[in-house]
Design a protein around this motif. Sequence first.
Motif, mmCIF file in Angstrom:
data_model
loop_
_atom_site.group_PDB
_atom_site.id
_atom_site.type_symbol
_atom_site.label_atom_id
_atom_site.label_comp_id
_atom_site.label_asym_id
_atom_site.label_seq_id
_atom_site.Cartn_x
_atom_site.Cartn_y
_atom_site.Cartn_z
ATOM 1 N N THR A 218 0.882 -1.162 0.000
ATOM 2 C CA THR A 218 0.000 0.000 0.000
ATOM 3 C C THR A 218 0.927 1.221 0.000
ATOM 4 N N PHE A 219 0.423 2.382 0.403
ATOM 5 C CA PHE A 219 1.265 3.580 0.420
ATOM 6 C C PHE A 219 2.519 3.372 1.270
ATOM 7 N N ASN A 220 2.315 2.913 2.506
ATOM 8 C CA ASN A 220 3.433 2.801 3.446
ATOM 9 C C ASN A 220 3.385 1.504 4.257
ATOM 10 N N PHE B 28 2.320 5.012 -6.220
ATOM 11 C CA PHE B 28 2.413 4.515 -4.850
ATOM 12 C C PHE B 28 1.732 3.158 -4.706
ATOM 13 N N MET B 29 0.546 3.042 -5.295
ATOM 14 C CA MET B 29 -0.189 1.784 -5.188
ATOM 15 C C MET B 29 -1.299 1.756 -6.232
ATOM 16 N N PHE C 140 -6.410 1.319 -11.064
ATOM 17 C CA PHE C 140 -6.441 2.726 -10.649
ATOM 18 C C PHE C 140 -5.149 3.073 -9.916
ATOM 19 N N PRO C 141 -4.328 4.007 -10.475
ATOM 20 C CA PRO C 141 -3.061 4.353 -9.818
ATOM 21 C C PRO C 141 -3.205 5.541 -8.868
ATOM 22 N N TYR C 142 -2.719 5.368 -7.649
ATOM 23 C CA TYR C 142 -2.585 6.492 -6.726
ATOM 24 C C TYR C 142 -1.173 7.037 -6.908
ATOM 25 N N LEU D 193 -0.242 -0.271 -15.628
ATOM 26 C CA LEU D 193 0.636 0.369 -14.647
ATOM 27 C C LEU D 193 0.927 -0.572 -13.484
ATOM 28 N N ARG D 194 2.108 -0.406 -12.910
ATOM 29 C CA ARG D 194 2.533 -1.242 -11.789
ATOM 30 C C ARG D 194 3.008 -0.345 -10.656
ATOM 31 N N SER D 195 2.595 -0.650 -9.441
ATOM 32 C CA SER D 195 3.027 0.158 -8.305
ATOM 33 C C SER D 195 4.545 0.123 -8.188
ATOM 34 N N GLY D 196 5.112 1.278 -7.836
ATOM 35 C CA GLY D 196 6.558 1.412 -7.760
ATOM 36 C C GLY D 196 7.173 1.982 -9.022
#
Length: 222
Positions: free
Chosen positions: A54-56, A137-138, A145-147, A211-214
């Motif tokens: 997740t975010f953190n 971020f996630m 859906f990208p944050y 899209l991929r987180s990171g």
Amino acid sequence: MKKKFLLSFHGDSTLVIKFGELIDNDTNQLVHSLIDKLEGDFISKSYILDIYPTFNNIVINYDNLLIDFEALRIEINKKILLYLEDYKPDLQRNNIIEIPVKYGGEYGPDLIDMSKELKISEDKIIDIHTESLYRIFMIGFMPGFPYLGGLDEKISFPRLSTPRISVPEGSVGIAGMQTGIYPFASPGGWNIIGRTEKILFDPKEKPPALLRSGSSLRFISI
């Protein structure tokens, strides 16, 4: 590296590794680095069902019939401490995905109100939005859906007081200090400033999510 973290139990089969409350690039980069190491060491184990960021936080879903929480907590805690000893931020930028966007007008109905409230021209808001390099971020809320982190605070803007019943597919929005893209038409309360024709999620593709987180992302005005 010294970094505080907390392991906690959520539900009957989820362990969460939390790295504080701060949402920023450094913490998110750490999360993704540790995800890679955890997957390498644990994803093949029969009692691990899934590991995701997740975010953190790092979330681990496990089979509680094969391992209990305390045993898993001890095992994960030892590994995280070892990972942190050797952790060094990766300063190399990964591939940057470019997202073409039509801004304003029928594609970005909230851009004009943002311009009035922020006392910044619509063109300047577009310039600021496209100048930044965003970190994914996630992925959440809905598939694909990208944050995105990295929004310039000059164009930070609160969510709509009344969410829309339907936001068109591909809409690019701003909410607080984040920006994101709606992969499907859905209800939503973000301020819509543009729209892309990029397909963010297609179940027929491998992988289905564009899209991929990171990863990193940049918007291009067209």
